[in-house]
Design an enzyme around this catalytic site. Sequence first.
Site, PDB file in Angstrom:
ATOM      1  N   ARG A  96      -6.563  22.799   6.788  1.00  0.00           N
ATOM      2  CA  ARG A  96      -5.948  22.195   7.976  1.00  0.00           C
ATOM      3  C   ARG A  96      -7.012  21.503   8.805  1.00  0.00           C
ATOM      4  O   ARG A  96      -8.017  22.119   9.168  1.00  0.00           O
ATOM      5  CB  ARG A  96      -5.280  23.263   8.837  1.00  0.00           C
ATOM      6  CG  ARG A  96      -3.923  23.683   8.349  1.00  0.00           C
ATOM      7  CD  ARG A  96      -3.191  24.547   9.360  1.00  0.00           C
ATOM      8  NE  ARG A  96      -3.921  25.739   9.729  1.00  0.00           N
ATOM      9  CZ  ARG A  96      -4.427  25.967  10.935  1.00  0.00           C
ATOM     10  NH1 ARG A  96      -4.288  25.079  11.898  1.00  0.00           N
ATOM     11  NH2 ARG A  96      -5.084  27.070  11.201  1.00  0.00           N
TER      12      ARG A  96
ATOM     13  N   LYS B 259       1.966  12.840   6.920  1.00  0.00           N
ATOM     14  CA  LYS B 259       2.137  12.878   5.463  1.00  0.00           C
ATOM     15  C   LYS B 259       3.195  11.880   5.008  1.00  0.00           C
ATOM     16  O   LYS B 259       4.326  11.891   5.480  1.00  0.00           O
ATOM     17  CB  LYS B 259       2.537  14.301   5.042  1.00  0.00           C
ATOM     18  CG  LYS B 259       2.701  14.454   3.540  1.00  0.00           C
ATOM     19  CD  LYS B 259       2.673  15.923   3.158  1.00  0.00           C
ATOM     20  CE  LYS B 259       3.052  16.125   1.707  1.00  0.00           C
ATOM     21  NZ  LYS B 259       2.807  17.502   1.254  1.00  0.00           N
TER      22      LYS B 259
ATOM     23  N   ARG C  47       4.289  21.932  -3.220  1.00  0.00           N
ATOM     24  CA  ARG C  47       3.194  22.827  -3.586  1.00  0.00           C
ATOM     25  C   ARG C  47       3.350  24.165  -2.874  1.00  0.00           C
ATOM     26  O   ARG C  47       3.984  24.267  -1.840  1.00  0.00           O
ATOM     27  CB  ARG C  47       1.851  22.195  -3.214  1.00  0.00           C
ATOM     28  CG  ARG C  47       1.496  21.010  -4.087  1.00  0.00           C
ATOM     29  CD  ARG C  47       0.165  20.399  -3.702  1.00  0.00           C
ATOM     30  NE  ARG C  47      -0.894  21.383  -3.753  1.00  0.00           N
ATOM     31  CZ  ARG C  47      -1.692  21.681  -2.726  1.00  0.00           C
ATOM     32  NH1 ARG C  47      -1.556  21.065  -1.575  1.00  0.00           N
ATOM     33  NH2 ARG C  47      -2.622  22.594  -2.848  1.00  0.00           N
TER      34      ARG C  47
END
Length: 269
Positions: A262, A134, A63
């Site tokens: 964030r 992640k 992205r």
Amino acid sequence: MGTPLHWPAEAIWEAVVADLPDFSVEVLAQIDSTNSELMRRARAGRLEPVLLVAEQQTAGRGRMGRQWFSGPVDSAAHAAPYGGPTSLTFSLGLPLAPQDWSGLSLAVGISVAQSLHPDLRLKWPNDLWWQARKLAGILIETASLNTSRYLVVGIGINITPPPAAGLATPPAWLQELLPGIAAGQALQRVAAPLIRAIKAFEQDGFLPFQTRFNERDALSGLGVTLSDGTSGIARGVDSDGALRVQTAQGLQLISSSEVSVRPLTPQLL
Ligand code: BTN
């Protein structure tokens, strides 16, 4: 069809074709990017539904213009059932005509998380996280057709430990949660449910997915900073999939996936 044996292409095709006529599964040893390939095909008028898997991508895209690293095939892993690549990289392409596209990328993340593990969390809009690291990313693109659009959903899942050099937080990998799982087995778990979720979204929109997102929301109750500098507390998503952020100025709804979010205290997740 020349598909390497460790990919369960036929089983996936059988599970899907009744719901998606003309569906096919294609596995390539290498390509620049499975998303780029399906977007090229769509622009050339090839609009059939397809699941395109690449054992290796040479120019994987993430992205916001970022790169997506795809590790090389681990030849030792081929001995295991469906062994093979160190990451799972695939794209699903199909024509889609929902009334409202809001929340589609969240619905995709929910489906993938549900197929893989109950402890996986979602970081808005659609990253899959495990223990604040992640594990997987999703890149959604569309090509305009005459009256509808061709949807390309690209998914990358780390299977074995990816390189962590230069990253503030090292990524997670699926074998941490599901020891021994191979890329082909992960694909078999996620593919058919993902297609069902996308068709359900086309029919009913995001609302039926809202609760499921909020149950897995990694940011809920945490301080977040938006890329425009605003800070606040994340309060789940609304019925369109917009992130609710409580700021000093009041509740803000963040719907653009171009806004990066964030967490202020990722170590607490
Ligand atoms: C992100 O988190 O930034 C999204 C990553 C998406 C990566 C997948 S891998 C398969 C597909 N092909 C690409 O080039 N990107 C997506």
